[in-house]
Motif scaffolding. Structure first.
Motif, PDB file in Angstrom:
ATOM      1  N   THR A 145       0.829  -1.212   0.000  1.00 19.14           N
ATOM      2  CA  THR A 145       0.000   0.000   0.000  1.00 19.14           C
ATOM      3  C   THR A 145       0.860   1.256   0.000  1.00 19.14           C
ATOM      4  O   THR A 145       0.519   2.237  -0.649  1.00 19.14           O
ATOM      5  N   ALA A 146       2.004   1.205   0.687  1.00 17.33           N
ATOM      6  CA  ALA A 146       2.886   2.375   0.658  1.00 17.33           C
ATOM      7  C   ALA A 146       3.383   2.604  -0.761  1.00 17.33           C
ATOM      8  O   ALA A 146       3.380   3.733  -1.265  1.00 17.33           O
ATOM      9  N   ALA A 147       3.803   1.523  -1.419  1.00 19.49           N
ATOM     10  CA  ALA A 147       4.309   1.656  -2.785  1.00 19.49           C
ATOM     11  C   ALA A 147       3.212   2.126  -3.735  1.00 19.49           C
ATOM     12  O   ALA A 147       3.434   2.996  -4.573  1.00 19.49           O
ATOM     13  N   LEU A 148       2.014   1.558  -3.563  1.00 19.04           N
ATOM     14  CA  LEU A 148       0.890   1.963  -4.415  1.00 19.04           C
ATOM     15  C   LEU A 148       0.563   3.435  -4.236  1.00 19.04           C
ATOM     16  O   LEU A 148       0.260   4.139  -5.186  1.00 19.04           O
ATOM     17  N   SER A 149       0.615   3.884  -2.983  1.00 14.28           N
ATOM     18  CA  SER A 149       0.253   5.273  -2.696  1.00 14.28           C
ATOM     19  C   SER A 149       1.299   6.254  -3.195  1.00 14.28           C
ATOM     20  O   SER A 149       1.042   7.442  -3.302  1.00 14.28           O
ATOM     21  N   MET A 150       2.501   5.746  -3.480  1.00 12.27           N
ATOM     22  CA  MET A 150       3.502   6.611  -4.111  1.00 12.27           C
ATOM     23  C   MET A 150       3.026   6.969  -5.510  1.00 12.27           C
ATOM     24  O   MET A 150       3.298   8.044  -6.025  1.00 12.27           O
ATOM     25  N   GLY A 151       2.351   6.017  -6.143  1.00 10.87           N
ATOM     26  CA  GLY A 151       1.842   6.254  -7.484  1.00 10.87           C
ATOM     27  C   GLY A 151       0.639   7.179  -7.434  1.00 10.87           C
ATOM     28  O   GLY A 151       0.048   7.395  -6.382  1.00 10.87           O
ATOM     29  N   ASP A 152       0.288   7.708  -8.574  1.00 16.33           N
ATOM     30  CA  ASP A 152      -0.828   8.638  -8.632  1.00 16.33           C
ATOM     31  C   ASP A 152      -2.107   7.861  -8.856  1.00 16.33           C
ATOM     32  O   ASP A 152      -2.238   7.146  -9.830  1.00 16.33           O
ATOM     33  N   LEU A 153      -3.042   7.992  -7.962  1.00 16.28           N
ATOM     34  CA  LEU A 153      -4.289   7.285  -8.158  1.00 16.28           C
ATOM     35  C   LEU A 153      -5.345   8.204  -8.749  1.00 16.28           C
ATOM     36  O   LEU A 153      -6.538   7.974  -8.644  1.00 16.28           O
ATOM     37  N   GLY A 154      -4.899   9.262  -9.351  1.00 18.57           N
ATOM     38  CA  GLY A 154      -5.791  10.035 -10.205  1.00 18.57           C
ATOM     39  C   GLY A 154      -6.590  11.133  -9.531  1.00 18.57           C
ATOM     40  O   GLY A 154      -7.212  11.934 -10.194  1.00 18.57           O
ATOM     41  N   VAL A 155      -6.571  11.160  -8.214  1.00 11.91           N
ATOM     42  CA  VAL A 155      -7.464  12.097  -7.547  1.00 11.91           C
ATOM     43  C   VAL A 155      -6.806  13.441  -7.302  1.00 11.91           C
ATOM     44  O   VAL A 155      -7.455  14.477  -7.314  1.00 11.91           O
ATOM     45  N   ILE A 156      -5.479  13.419  -7.130  1.00 10.99           N
ATOM     46  CA  ILE A 156      -4.805  14.647  -6.707  1.00 10.99           C
ATOM     47  C   ILE A 156      -4.951  15.754  -7.749  1.00 10.99           C
ATOM     48  O   ILE A 156      -4.972  16.930  -7.405  1.00 10.99           O
ATOM     49  N   ALA A 157      -5.117  15.381  -9.022  1.00  8.93           N
ATOM     50  CA  ALA A 157      -5.122  16.386 -10.086  1.00  8.93           C
ATOM     51  C   ALA A 157      -6.160  17.484  -9.871  1.00  8.93           C
ATOM     52  O   ALA A 157      -5.939  18.634 -10.213  1.00  8.93           O
ATOM     53  N   LEU A 158      -7.309  17.138  -9.264  1.00  9.13           N
ATOM     54  CA  LEU A 158      -8.347  18.147  -9.063  1.00  9.13           C
ATOM     55  C   LEU A 158      -8.037  19.068  -7.896  1.00  9.13           C
ATOM     56  O   LEU A 158      -8.619  20.123  -7.755  1.00  9.13           O
ATOM     57  N   PHE A 159      -7.147  18.620  -7.023  1.00 11.41           N
ATOM     58  CA  PHE A 159      -6.927  19.372  -5.799  1.00 11.41           C
ATOM     59  C   PHE A 159      -5.602  20.126  -5.761  1.00 11.41           C
ATOM     60  O   PHE A 159      -5.523  21.215  -5.234  1.00 11.41           O
ATOM     61  N   ALA A 160      -4.570  19.507  -6.310  1.00 10.34           N
ATOM     62  CA  ALA A 160      -3.241  20.079  -6.108  1.00 10.34           C
ATOM     63  C   ALA A 160      -2.890  21.060  -7.218  1.00 10.34           C
ATOM     64  O   ALA A 160      -3.407  20.996  -8.315  1.00 10.34           O
ATOM     65  N   THR A 161      -2.003  21.966  -6.910  1.00  6.89           N
ATOM     66  CA  THR A 161      -1.420  22.817  -7.924  1.00  6.89           C
ATOM     67  C   THR A 161       0.048  22.394  -8.063  1.00  6.89           C
ATOM     68  O   THR A 161       0.580  21.755  -7.160  1.00  6.89           O
ATOM     69  N   PRO A 162       0.678  22.748  -9.178  1.00 13.97           N
ATOM     70  CA  PRO A 162       2.038  22.259  -9.394  1.00 13.97           C
ATOM     71  C   PRO A 162       3.005  22.604  -8.268  1.00 13.97           C
ATOM     72  O   PRO A 162       4.000  21.913  -8.073  1.00 13.97           O
ATOM     73  N   THR A 163       2.717  23.662  -7.506  1.00 11.76           N
ATOM     74  CA  THR A 163       3.648  24.014  -6.435  1.00 11.76           C
ATOM     75  C   THR A 163       3.635  22.981  -5.321  1.00 11.76           C
ATOM     76  O   THR A 163       4.558  22.937  -4.513  1.00 11.76           O
ATOM     77  N   GLU A 164       2.572  22.155  -5.221  1.00 13.21           N
ATOM     78  CA  GLU A 164       2.614  21.093  -4.220  1.00 13.21           C
ATOM     79  C   GLU A 164       2.422  19.728  -4.882  1.00 13.21           C
ATOM     80  O   GLU A 164       1.794  18.840  -4.336  1.00 13.21           O
ATOM     81  N   ALA A 165       2.996  19.599  -6.072  1.00 20.11           N
ATOM     82  CA  ALA A 165       2.815  18.362  -6.835  1.00 20.11           C
ATOM     83  C   ALA A 165       3.521  17.199  -6.164  1.00 20.11           C
ATOM     84  O   ALA A 165       4.552  17.355  -5.523  1.00 20.11           O
ATOM     85  N   THR A 166       2.925  16.017  -6.301  1.00 18.74           N
ATOM     86  CA  THR A 166       3.585  14.793  -5.888  1.00 18.74           C
ATOM     87  C   THR A 166       4.480  14.329  -7.038  1.00 18.74           C
ATOM     88  O   THR A 166       4.418  14.871  -8.137  1.00 18.74           O
ATOM     89  N   LEU A 167       5.287  13.304  -6.771  1.00 14.97           N
ATOM     90  CA  LEU A 167       6.243  12.869  -7.781  1.00 14.97           C
ATOM     91  C   LEU A 167       5.574  12.372  -9.077  1.00 14.97           C
ATOM     92  O   LEU A 167       5.992  12.765 -10.167  1.00 14.97           O
ATOM     93  N   PRO A 168       4.529  11.522  -8.989  1.00 14.11           N
ATOM     94  CA  PRO A 168       3.907  11.107 -10.248  1.00 14.11           C
ATOM     95  C   PRO A 168       3.332  12.271 -11.042  1.00 14.11           C
ATOM     96  O   PRO A 168       3.353  12.275 -12.265  1.00 14.11           O
ATOM     97  N   MET A 169       2.849  13.285 -10.313  1.00 14.68           N
ATOM     98  CA  MET A 169       2.311  14.456 -10.996  1.00 14.68           C
ATOM     99  C   MET A 169       3.441  15.195 -11.729  1.00 14.68           C
ATOM    100  O   MET A 169       3.257  15.666 -12.849  1.00 14.68           O
ATOM    101  N   GLN A 170       4.619  15.281 -11.071  1.00 11.58           N
ATOM    102  CA  GLN A 170       5.758  15.937 -11.716  1.00 11.58           C
ATOM    103  C   GLN A 170       6.181  15.185 -12.977  1.00 11.58           C
ATOM    104  O   GLN A 170       6.567  15.797 -13.970  1.00 11.58           O
ATOM    105  N   VAL A 171       6.112  13.843 -12.925  1.00 13.28           N
ATOM    106  CA  VAL A 171       6.463  13.057 -14.113  1.00 13.28           C
ATOM    107  C   VAL A 171       5.550  13.457 -15.272  1.00 13.28           C
ATOM    108  O   VAL A 171       6.003  13.690 -16.393  1.00 13.28           O
ATOM    109  N   GLN A 172       4.247  13.562 -14.978  1.00 16.99           N
ATOM    110  CA  GLN A 172       3.304  13.934 -16.032  1.00 16.99           C
ATOM    111  C   GLN A 172       3.527  15.356 -16.525  1.00 16.99           C
ATOM    112  O   GLN A 172       3.420  15.629 -17.711  1.00 16.99           O
TER     113      GLN A 172
END
Lengths: 520, 333
Positions: free
Chosen positions: A454-481
């Motif tokens: 679950t820790a490894a899975l949660s490192m990945g982007d499960l699609g929800v953060i895109a509606l909430f986060a802005t690039p200044t607080e992006a997670t790593l998968p978001m930065q990849v995209q």
């Protein structure tokens, strides 16, 4: 898990309520905001049929192929086996977009496989179509199925193997009397889990499916939301997805067999079977094939990342930190919810126990798009989406990972109850004490595995953060995209390598911790 | 275990937003790659904050379509002062929300090939859709849709899905605008060459770079990235006789903004020489006004002005659903 005063049961009740709220509450929020009522068109029905077809084939093939691979891994011991087992899990935690490119570099037109075929004078293979979708889904899910079956193999008591050896069991007899009951306990759950994962597929199905013929429900939901802004249709399609899940989960749980009453000792047992040279060759072949199939695309991604390591932008590191924070928070949440739900399911048993178990599957059947939009409607404008980005992501990732933890924990807990339940009752061991004294020590291995997964899975982007986060607080998968969206494919592959390594490291640490604490 | 950490994080976030309270805050909604570390966002923010004495905050959604979706979810309660990054295909539906105020007066857009008259939205950059190829792999690219349709089937292209991506929708309208009733025929002939249809631009472009397709639907300005950042001259856009469909990215001020004056100032700033010079080398699109120092290599005008194609927003909105149904029917045959 008997006794009304069991706090685990309360946690389980809360977990079930949370899952139901996220699955149905978000859907209702969306439906209530819909501007017009709309039904399903012929295109939607085609999408539903296609979604079901590709998911059934993908899940069946993943499970069928995982059976011999898991047996081979359980029977053979070789140097580097632990590392290999961990690495084989990598595809499951790769961001989708990265994995698709990895698959294409191996199986695509200019891929390694076609180059090899051309060298042999053979015609090229074309992956785009149903075959490509199934290939990709097996690539993603074979690791999960293999791990779940491997756990099952390891749960066969060593005494049984010694007894089988003393009785002169053939390989076939070992398979029939020892392996089959152990596998039968986890197989329906594993099949449904993978089926549901494939049901909500979107980008993979479209890209490797070769075009609109490969339209899935999730794509139709995305279209309803962004292209048409038809919230009613999005909610309706999401409801169909949930209904499919309910049917699949209930039929699988009904097919599940009763647990065996046998002492459970969780260690890799000595086995009398598979001694013949033929068996060795077959096992070796399966391990080699699985390793090639899973490691070549992953390896090409890693290699692509290594080449561009110098392009790695500094913004990756804070994003990595945020992703780790999200992963650890989500993992803590998942384990608490999974232990609670499992405890509740065991306390109720019977039909209601199965209902609780079924609720544990729900997150898999929830459309990420509807979940994100529904949560947004529920939280906005009371809570500013900006400040909530990371907590919401941790919450959603935690709940989304719940089915995997539950799959690993529940069969084991059921076994422990069957083995030691009466003794614990007689000793008056109830509630948290029972969890701490009886379950947790025996659960070390599946707990470590679930935590790592679950820790490894949660490192990945499960699609929800895109509606909430802005690039200044992006997670790593978001930065990849974001890197890919800015033409920086090289830097994106380097960042994907960092993500892959971090996810594997998390998995390794927890899984190993679990194994180290497992009582032999 | 992690609750204190999250609480600390939240407290920190509130503290930071509390500090910013001293300056007026301008919230600009945009698509995420615009505000990313590699997009125009950071430079625009720095330059504007230097002159406005305010705090510019980006709020993002995936792409233009998702941006409009988010705005519609928020409705009247939206915190947006300015929405930046919708395109002409979204204008009609954006206007229907009733959330937008009239745009301020703006002087002519000397680098935009068509006249601009929309009362609510102002353009800030634009590009031509085009098929991009690698000269080393494809020496001679087709010069029109007709050529492309007639090319042997081993010429492989990758495109984006119109249902989930703005370039995909652009291609759909491009073919429709040029071929009208014959669009289905062109699609039928293009179909054997289409390797696959992707969810978004990144997947398609990534597959093209991996060598999976000879051409990818992108922009005429895409080679400029490779020329300027990677010093790689091998990528080129195929110029089509029939003309090129445009994507014009626009911005609008919300009716609900508490700081309309500051919002207007930002919109004017986006059209200034300073901001317009940032756009090309960060967003890889043409500016709507020519910066005094000109444009870097790769931004030469390859398409004559009279070959610029754009369906008026109302027309695009009217044709969209039928064109999509037609495309889906052909592609699913």
């Amino acid at each position: 898990m008997k006794g009304g005063a069991n706090p685990l049961v309360w946690i389980g009740g809360g977990a079930a309520a949370l899952v139901l709220l996220l699955a149905f509450g978000t859907l209702a929020a969306l439906a209530l905001r819909a501007e017009s009522a709309s039904g399903l068109g012929p295109g939607d029905w085609a999408a539903i049929r296609f979604t079901l077809l590709q998911a059934l084939i993908s899940a069946a093939l993943s499970v069928l192929l995982a059976l011999p691979v898991a047996r081979a891994l359980a029977r053979r011991h070789f140097p580097g086996k632990r590392l290999l087992t961990t690495l084989l899990g990598a595809p499951f935690i790769l961001p989708v977009i990265v994995a698709v490119l990895g698959i294409v570099t191996i199986f695509g037109r200019r891929g390694l496989v076609n180059a090899a075929l051309a060298a042999l004078g053979l015609p090229p293979i074309e992956i785009y179509g149903l075959g490509g979708i199934v290939l990709a889904h097996v690539f993603f899910n074979l690791p999960l199925a293999t791990r779940l079956f491997l756990q099952a193999h390891l749960s066969i008591p060593a005494e049984h193997f010694r007894l089988a050896a003393a009785l002169g069991f053939s390989d076939r007899a070992v398979r029939r009397h020892l392996e089959r009951p152990a596998i039968a306990r986890v197989l329906p759950g594993a099949f449904v889990t993978i089926l549901l994962l494939c049901l909500t597929s979107f980008a993979v199905a479209l890209t490797l499916g070769g075009g609109p013929r490969a339209t899935t429900i999730e794509l139709a939901i995305y279209q309803a939301f962004t292209f048409d802004f038809d919230l009613g249709r999005a909610a309706l399609l999401a409801l169909v997805e949930l209904a499919l899940c309910a049917v699949a989960a209930s039929s699988a749980l009904a097919a599940g067999t009763a647990p065996e009453a046998a002492p459970s000792l969780v260690a890799a047992p000595w086995r009398p079977d598979g001694r013949s040279p033929a068996a060795r060759i077959v096992d070796g072949g399966w391990i080699l094939l699985a390793a090639l199939f899973l490691l070549l695309p992953t390896g090409s991604i890693a290699l692509g990342g290594l080449v561009h390591l110098a392009d790695l932008p500094a913004a990756i590191w804070p994003a990595l930190g945020r992703s780790l924070l999200v992963a650890l928070a989500a993992m803590t949440l998942t384990l608490s919810l999974a232990l609670g739900l499992a405890g509740l399911a065991l306390a109720l048993e019977g039909r209601w126990g199965r209902v609780i178990e079924g609720i544990g599957f729900l997150p898999l059947a929830t459309s990420p798009m509807v979940l994100g939009a529904g949560l947004f409607i529920l939280l906005f404008p009371t809570f500013p989406p900006r400040t909530l980005a990371l907590p919401v992501t941790a919450l959603v990732n935690g709940v989304m990972s719940l089915p995997f933890a539950l799959r690993a924990l529940l069969p084991e807990m059921r076994q422990i109850e069957a083995d030691h339940g009466r003794l614990a009752d007689a000793l008056g061991l109830v509630g948290l004490a029972r969890l701490r004294r009886l379950h947790l020590p025996l659960l070390a291995r599946p707990l470590g595995f679930s935590a790592g997964l679950t820790a490894a899975l949660s490192m990945g982007d499960l699609g929800v953060i895109a509606l909430f986060a802005t690039p200044t607080e992006a997670t790593l998968p978001m930065q990849v995209q974001l890197l890919m969206a800015s033409y920086r494919m090289g830097a994106a592959s380097a960042a994907a390598l960092v993500l892959l390594l971090a996810s594997l490291a998390l998995f390794w640490i927890f899984d190993r911790g679990g194994r180290a604490h497992a009582r032999a | 275990m992690k609750t204190p950490l999250i609480a600390a994080g939240l407290a920190l976030a509130f503290a930071l937003s509390g500090q910013a309270e001293e300056k007026p805050v301008l919230k600009v909604y945009t698509y995420s790659s615009f505000a990313s570390d590699w997009g125009p966002g950071p430079q625009i923010e720095k330059a504007f904050e230097k002159e406005c004495g305010c705090d510019l905050q980006w709020v993002t959604a995936g792409d233009g379509a998702a941006l409009l979706g988010r705005l519609r979810l928020e409705g009247e309660k939206t915190e947006a002062d300015v929405v930046l990054g919708l395109d002409t295909n979204l204008i009609v539906r954006a206007r229907e929300t009733g959330l937008f105020a009239r745009a301020p007066e703006a002087a002519a857009f000397d680098n935009l090939p068509i006249p601009w008259t929309d009362p609510d939205f102002l353009p800030f950059d634009w590009g031509y859709f085009a098929f991009v190829h690698d000269r080393n792999r494809l020496a001679k690219a087709p010069g029109s849709f007709r050529d492309l349709a007639a090319a042997p089937d081993d010429l492989r292209i990758v495109i984006e899905d119109p249902r989930s991506s703005t370039p995909g929708l652009g291609l759909l309208l491009w073919v429709k605008a040029v071929y009208g009733d014959k669009a289905a025929e062109i699609w039928r002939r293009l179909k054997p060459k289409i390797v696959t249809v992707t969810k978004g631009w990144s997947e398609a472009y990534g597959m093209f770079l991996e060598g999976e397709a000879d051409m990818v639907l992108s922009y005429t300005t895409s080679p400029a990235y490779h020329i300027n950042v990677e010093k790689d001259d091998s990528k080129a856009a195929a110029i089509f006789d029939e003309g090129h469909y445009m994507q014009i990215e626009v911005m609008g001020i919300t009716r609900t903004s508490n700081r309309p004056e500051l919002a207007r100032r930002f919109v004017r700033f986006m059209l200034s020489d300073e901001a317009q010079a940032i756009i090309p080398v960060t967003n890889w699109m043409y500016p709507v006004r020519m910066p005094p120092e000109g444009l870097p290599r790769g931004f030469e005008q390859l398409v004559p002005r009279e070959k610029a194609i754009l369906l008026p927003p109302e027309e695009a909105a009217r044709l969209r659903d039928a064109a999509l149904a037609e495309w889906l029917a052909v592609m699913s045959e």
